[in-house]
Each structure stands twice: as C-alpha cells, then as structure tokens.
Design a protein around this motif. Structure first.
Motif, short mmCIF file in Angstrom:
data_model
loop_
_atom_site.label_atom_id
_atom_site.label_comp_id
_atom_site.label_asym_id
_atom_site.label_seq_id
_atom_site.Cartn_x
_atom_site.Cartn_y
_atom_site.Cartn_z
N GLU A 135 53.62 -6.27 118.61
CA GLU A 135 55.07 -6.22 118.43
C GLU A 135 55.43 -5.97 116.98
OE1 GLU A 135 56.60 -9.97 119.70
OE2 GLU A 135 55.65 -11.07 118.06
N TYR A 136 56.61 -5.42 116.78
CA TYR A 136 57.16 -5.23 115.44
C TYR A 136 58.15 -6.36 115.18
CZ TYR A 136 55.05 -0.62 115.71
OH TYR A 136 54.15 0.41 115.83
N VAL A 137 57.81 -7.19 114.21
CA VAL A 137 58.60 -8.38 113.91
C VAL A 137 59.82 -8.01 113.09
CG1 VAL A 137 58.53 -10.63 112.76
CG2 VAL A 137 56.53 -9.81 114.04
N ARG A 138 60.96 -8.51 113.51
CA ARG A 138 62.22 -8.17 112.85
C ARG A 138 62.31 -8.78 111.45
NH1 ARG A 138 66.11 -5.76 115.65
NH2 ARG A 138 65.76 -5.42 117.88
N PRO A 139 63.01 -8.12 110.53
CA PRO A 139 63.19 -8.67 109.18
C PRO A 139 63.78 -10.08 109.19
CG PRO A 139 63.85 -6.37 109.22
CD PRO A 139 63.56 -6.74 110.64
N SER A 140 64.63 -10.38 110.14
CA SER A 140 65.24 -11.72 110.21
C SER A 140 64.18 -12.79 110.47
CB SER A 140 66.30 -11.77 111.31
OG SER A 140 65.75 -11.41 112.56
N GLN A 141 63.13 -12.45 111.23
CA GLN A 141 62.06 -13.41 111.49
C GLN A 141 61.22 -13.62 110.24
OE1 GLN A 141 61.53 -15.27 114.32
NE2 GLN A 141 59.96 -16.33 113.12
N PHE A 142 61.03 -12.55 109.47
CA PHE A 142 60.31 -12.70 108.19
C PHE A 142 61.07 -13.65 107.26
CE2 PHE A 142 58.22 -8.75 109.53
CZ PHE A 142 56.91 -9.04 109.20
N GLU A 143 62.37 -13.52 107.23
CA GLU A 143 63.19 -14.42 106.41
C GLU A 143 63.06 -15.86 106.90
OE1 GLU A 143 65.04 -14.09 103.60
OE2 GLU A 143 64.05 -12.13 103.48
N LYS A 144 62.99 -16.03 108.20
CA LYS A 144 62.83 -17.36 108.76
C LYS A 144 61.49 -17.96 108.36
CE LYS A 144 63.37 -19.88 113.12
NZ LYS A 144 63.66 -19.74 114.58
N TYR A 145 60.42 -17.16 108.45
CA TYR A 145 59.10 -17.64 108.04
C TYR A 145 59.10 -18.02 106.55
CZ TYR A 145 56.72 -16.22 112.39
OH TYR A 145 56.29 -16.11 113.67
N LYS A 146 59.76 -17.21 105.74
CA LYS A 146 59.83 -17.49 104.31
C LYS A 146 60.48 -18.84 104.04
CE LYS A 146 61.55 -15.69 99.89
NZ LYS A 146 62.16 -14.53 99.20
N GLN A 147 61.59 -19.11 104.70
CA GLN A 147 62.29 -20.37 104.48
C GLN A 147 61.47 -21.55 104.96
OE1 GLN A 147 65.23 -20.54 102.65
NE2 GLN A 147 64.44 -22.63 102.56
N ILE A 148 60.80 -21.39 106.09
CA ILE A 148 59.93 -22.46 106.60
C ILE A 148 58.83 -22.77 105.59
CG2 ILE A 148 58.21 -23.03 108.36
CD1 ILE A 148 59.94 -21.39 110.36
N PHE A 206 55.40 -24.37 99.56
CA PHE A 206 54.80 -23.22 98.89
C PHE A 206 55.67 -22.87 97.67
CE2 PHE A 206 52.91 -22.67 103.10
CZ PHE A 206 51.61 -22.30 102.78
N GLU A 207 55.04 -22.55 96.55
CA GLU A 207 55.78 -22.29 95.33
C GLU A 207 56.46 -20.92 95.32
OE1 GLU A 207 53.54 -23.03 91.78
OE2 GLU A 207 52.60 -24.82 92.62
N PHE A 208 55.83 -19.96 95.99
CA PHE A 208 56.40 -18.61 96.04
C PHE A 208 55.95 -17.96 97.34
CE2 PHE A 208 57.12 -14.18 95.23
CZ PHE A 208 58.21 -14.14 94.38
N VAL A 209 56.86 -17.26 97.99
CA VAL A 209 56.55 -16.60 99.26
C VAL A 209 57.16 -15.20 99.27
CG1 VAL A 209 56.79 -16.69 101.77
CG2 VAL A 209 56.60 -18.82 100.46
N HIS A 210 56.34 -14.20 99.60
CA HIS A 210 56.84 -12.87 99.93
C HIS A 210 56.66 -12.71 101.42
CE1 HIS A 210 58.45 -10.34 96.86
NE2 HIS A 210 57.42 -10.46 96.05
N SER A 211 57.74 -12.45 102.14
CA SER A 211 57.68 -12.29 103.59
C SER A 211 58.62 -11.18 104.00
CB SER A 211 58.08 -13.61 104.26
OG SER A 211 58.04 -13.50 105.67
N SER A 212 58.04 -10.04 104.39
CA SER A 212 58.82 -8.89 104.80
C SER A 212 57.89 -7.94 105.54
CB SER A 212 59.41 -8.17 103.57
OG SER A 212 58.39 -7.51 102.84
N PRO A 213 58.44 -6.98 106.28
CA PRO A 213 57.58 -6.07 107.04
C PRO A 213 56.51 -5.37 106.21
CG PRO A 213 59.83 -5.86 107.80
CD PRO A 213 59.87 -6.75 106.60
N TYR A 214 56.83 -4.97 104.98
CA TYR A 214 55.87 -4.24 104.17
C TYR A 214 55.11 -5.10 103.16
CZ TYR A 214 56.75 0.46 105.87
OH TYR A 214 56.80 1.58 106.66
N THR A 215 55.28 -6.40 103.22
CA THR A 215 54.52 -7.28 102.32
C THR A 215 53.03 -7.19 102.61
OG1 THR A 215 56.33 -8.85 101.96
CG2 THR A 215 54.09 -9.70 101.71
N ARG A 216 52.25 -7.11 101.56
CA ARG A 216 50.79 -7.20 101.64
C ARG A 216 50.34 -8.18 100.57
NH1 ARG A 216 52.33 -5.15 105.47
NH2 ARG A 216 51.61 -3.28 106.58
#
Length: 290
Positions: A250-263, A269-279
């Motif tokens: 599945e392709y995860v929506r950007p809104s879910q990435f934002e949710k994971y980041k906040q969680i 966690f001190e710093f989080v990058h969470s987005s479709p193109y994050t590596r």
C-alpha cells in the motif's frame, strides 16, 4: 479520512509520490564520483531522492564495495562474492568530501559477512581520516549488523562519528524480507552502540512502511527502539526498485506519516523525519541541527 491506497499493480503511484527529477545535476555528480572512483548508496539502491540530493551536492558514500553478501528482497544493491577491502578507499572518500565541500557526511556499506569484523575497521579508518583532514566536518555512520560482533561495534562506536545508525527496516512479522538479519539482534546493535559510544553520540534507525505492517506493529517497534535508547528515527514509504523485488502492499498517505511522527516524538525520540520520500540518510544533517 480515507484509508491508505492499496497497490493496484498498474505501476501508477499516487500524486504525492510523483517527484520531479533533476537529471542535469545528477549527471554532473555521477561524473564527479566516477572520477574519484567511489560508490554511493544513492546510485546502487536507486534512491528516489538521488537527483534532489545530488543537486545539493549531498551523497551517502558506500564503502567496502558495491556487492552485498545478503540477498534482501527489498534492496537493489547487487548480491554476490565481494572483492577484497580497498585500502585506497580511505583517501578516496576524503577526497570526495573535499571536492564536494561537505560539512556533513554519511557513510554506509553493504553487509560484508565475508569479513571477520564485518568491515568495522574500514568504517573506523575512513571516519578518522575524514576528521583528521577535515576537522570541521561531521560524520554519520550507517552500519550493517556486523552479526552482532562486540569488537566491531566498539570500533565504530569510538570512531569519532557524531551519529551511529543501524536500520531496523520493518516490523518483526515481516522480517523475512531481511535475509540473514534478526530483529532482536538489530535492537541489540542499537543498544550496544548507545552504551559503547561517547555520551554525546546519537543513535539512529529507519523504518519502511507500505509492506503490510499495521499501525499497532509500528508503535510496538517504536517502543522497542526507545527501550534501547535510540535517539533519531526515519520513516519512509517502501518503493520496489523493480518488479523482481518485494511488492508494495500500500501507499501510505502523508497524513499517516505525520501521525507516526507525532507518536514517535511523544515517545521521546529527539528528532523524526517521517514522509513518503524519507530515507535513513535523506536530509541527515537536519537531525543534528546543521
């Protein structure tokens, strides 16, 4: 809110994954790296961010050759029998860092289970040489698991790197895609790096989504990572290099990435990058405020 988009196998990606490429900048960087004789994981793994990063003269150097001793079903790095360790590589990487005028450098390698130390000595020597010749440059290491070898972990932990990374990649239920790897061992690698390195050194890991994992499984992994003291987290969409690799579920929506980041941030966690193109090494300098 609509659910994530299931992969229809028609080759079409959702709108948020249609990234503009900058081929001119990529060609220029490819030539520079070829002239020096060094590999990057950006090229070998077909990273979707390659043209963007190369246009900014950012790259993740791949030491110890471009052949991996493992055959993970999601990774484009070639598998086979690697060549011997190239001692010239130590200076080649430093030369590349100078040529690119980098202030923040990420160094990784394929798994080298053929080497007794897994390649740890080379990681240490490359790092120390960069810091010796370019003392204002910071180095981040992204290491394989070294099969859990404590002496190898000690070497990289005390190399002088600012950030020590080892990617957990996915949830335990899906670990079949990581050939010869072990979820608990990878957690222990992060735990040992934290314990062995100087107090100011940060540890980092990355997770892929879109392989069929659930939100509950992701949260459990985040909890495990916090228990071993992991400081930084990257979360990005898995994209199959070709039809020969693990399929995107599945392709995860950007809104879910934002949710994971906040969680993750709420967990500590001190710093989080969470987005479709994050590596794991994408915008790596931002984790340390560079």
């Amino acid at each position: 809110m609509r659910e994530n988009i299931k992969n229809s196998e028609n080759g079409r990606k959702p709108q948020w994954l249609r990234k503009k490429l900058q081929f001119g900048a990529q060609k220029q960087m490819d030539q520079l790296l070829k002239n020096v004789g060094i590999h990057t994981i950006c090229q070998e793994a077909k990273c979707p961010n390659i043209s963007e990063c190369f246009s900014k003269k950012n790259a993740t150097f791949l030491i110890l050759g471009a052949i991996c001793t493992r055959r993970c079903s999601y990774c484009n790095v070639a598998t086979g029998k690697p060549l011997g360790v190239n001692e010239k590589e130590i200076e080649q990487v430093t030369t590349s860092v100078k040529a690119l005028e980098l202030k923040y450098v990420v160094i990784t390698s394929p798994a080298r289970d053929d080497l007794k130390d897994g390649g740890a000595k080379q990681f240490s020597l490359v790092t120390k040489n960069i810091l010796k010749e370019l003392p204002n440059t910071k180095v981040e290491l992204l290491i394989p698991d070294f099969q859990g070898n404590l002496d190898s972990l000690k070497l990289v932990a005390n190399s002088g790197a600012t950030v020590l990374g080892h990617n957990i990649e996915t949830v335990p239920r899906l670990y079949k895609i990581r050939k010869a790897a072990n979820y608990k061992r990878s957690l222990q690698v992060l735990k040992k790096l934290k314990a062995l390195a100087p107090k100011e050194t940060k540890t980092k890991t990355a997770l892929m989504v879109g392989l069929g994992e659930s939100q509950e499984e992701m949260i459990e992994v985040m909890k495990d990572l916090r228990e071993v003291g992991c400081d930084y987290l990257s979360i990005g969409q898995y994209l199959a290099p070709s039809n020969e690799y693990e399929k995107v579920v599945e392709y995860v929506r950007p809104s879910q990435f934002e949710k994971y980041k906040q969680i993750a941030l709420d967990m500590g966690f001190e710093f989080v990058h969470s987005s479709p193109y994050t590596r794991s090494s994408y915008l790596a300098h931002e984790y340390v405020g560079e």
